[in-house]
Write a protein that holds these residues in place. Structure first.
Motif, PDB file in Angstrom:
ATOM      1  N   PRO A 183      -2.364   4.879   4.543  1.00  0.00           N
ATOM      2  CA  PRO A 183      -2.745   3.492   4.219  1.00  0.00           C
ATOM      3  C   PRO A 183      -3.923   2.985   5.046  1.00  0.00           C
ATOM      4  O   PRO A 183      -4.802   2.296   4.519  1.00  0.00           O
ATOM      5  CB  PRO A 183      -1.468   2.698   4.522  1.00  0.00           C
ATOM      6  N   ARG A 251      -2.844   0.750  -2.927  1.00  0.00           N
ATOM      7  CA  ARG A 251      -1.475   0.355  -3.272  1.00  0.00           C
ATOM      8  C   ARG A 251      -0.647   1.550  -3.734  1.00  0.00           C
ATOM      9  O   ARG A 251       0.554   1.628  -3.469  1.00  0.00           O
ATOM     10  CB  ARG A 251      -1.513  -0.702  -4.374  1.00  0.00           C
ATOM     11  N   ARG A 252      -1.304   2.471  -4.425  1.00  0.00           N
ATOM     12  CA  ARG A 252      -0.581   3.648  -4.934  1.00  0.00           C
ATOM     13  C   ARG A 252      -0.046   4.515  -3.806  1.00  0.00           C
ATOM     14  O   ARG A 252       1.041   5.094  -3.907  1.00  0.00           O
ATOM     15  CB  ARG A 252      -1.531   4.456  -5.834  1.00  0.00           C
ATOM     16  N   ASP A 254       0.434   3.506  -0.537  1.00  0.00           N
ATOM     17  CA  ASP A 254       0.969   2.751   0.600  1.00  0.00           C
ATOM     18  C   ASP A 254       2.485   2.936   0.631  1.00  0.00           C
ATOM     19  O   ASP A 254       3.209   2.389  -0.201  1.00  0.00           O
ATOM     20  CB  ASP A 254       0.614   1.267   0.461  1.00  0.00           C
TER      21      ASP A 254
END
Length: 256
Positions: A183, A251-252, A254
């Protein structure tokens, strides 16, 4: 409820665009040399009717100029990622190397990206590699620093478990370190790609040749303000698309 909220947001954004166009039209009514929204829209339709024409090195369609700028950004950013992300892992894992590199990074990081352009022209003797060099150096620091911070902030318990299991350094990196730090790496990637897209237009204005920056400067020399406004909108839309793709990737992956 979600649909109502989404509809409200869409309505607010639509009103914002209308308000912006209204202010733009009012300014254009006062200044005769400033094209209004409708004039700019008609110019855009003509411009994108043949986006990939090629009448020589200094007369190419807007599509070619966008692709040339994206190509330079991709090359410079890719080189920065290949060097910056591993360097960030090294700095995060080794306090000694981090202290060794700290004064160099502290001095070089605040330097304006365009200040590196003469060095690129001196070394590479060509405009396009010099622009890629500027993209590389401006994209490097966010990835290095965010990756290093992510490694330092990783819970010590993860590494303690790795020591108990006697995992090799490679397995520690692939099974524990990289997934935990990903991340932070993607945050650095998102910041770097945004900086790269901001810098490329200014670099191409100075180096010439092809690309959106050169096209903007060429249209200014031709006093074609409508095309300059179109270029500003294109730069903003492409930058927005790049940022949204980077956000989706962040986001994918994280896992926190």
């Amino acid at each position: 409820m979600d649909r109502v909220l989404l509809a409200r947001r869409a309505l607010a954004m639509g009103l914002g665009v209308l308000l912006f166009c209204g202010i733009w039209a009012a300014l254009a009514a006062v200044r005769a040399d400033l094209p209004g929204p409708l004039t700019t829209w008609h110019s855009a339709l003509e411009l994108f009717a043949h986006p990939f024409y090629d009448n020589g090195p200094n007369d190419k369609g807007i599509g070619w100029n966008i692709l040339h700028s994206l190509q330079r950004v991709g090359l410079g950013f890719g080189l920065a990622a290949l060097i910056g992300i591993p360097l960030g892992f090294i700095l995060g894992r080794s306090p000694f190397i981090a202290d060794l590199a700290a004064p160099i990074i502290s001095v070089l990081r605040p330097v304006s990206p365009l200040a590196w352009l003469p060095i690129g022209l001196l070394v590479f003797q060509k405009a396009s590699p010099a622009s890629i060099w500027v993209i590389f150096i401006s994209s490097l620091w966010p990835m290095v620093l965010n990756t290093a911070d992510g490694v330092r902030q990783m819970p010590q318990e993860y590494l303690n478990v790795a020591r108990v299991l006697q995992l090799s350094e490679w397995k520690v990196f692939t099974r524990i370190l990289f997934p935990a730090v990903l991340p932070s790496v993607l945050t650095g990637v998102r910041l770097s790609i945004g900086v790269a897209w901001l810098v490329i237009v200014a670099a191409e204005m100075l180096t010439g040749g092809t690309g959106l920056g050169f096209w903007v400067w060429d249209e200014w020399n031709n006093l074609n303000v409508a095309h300059i406004l179109i270029a500003i909108i294109i730069v903003g839309l492409v930058g927005l698309a790049i940022e949204q793709l980077a956000l989706l990737a962040a986001r994918r992956f994280d896992y926190r």
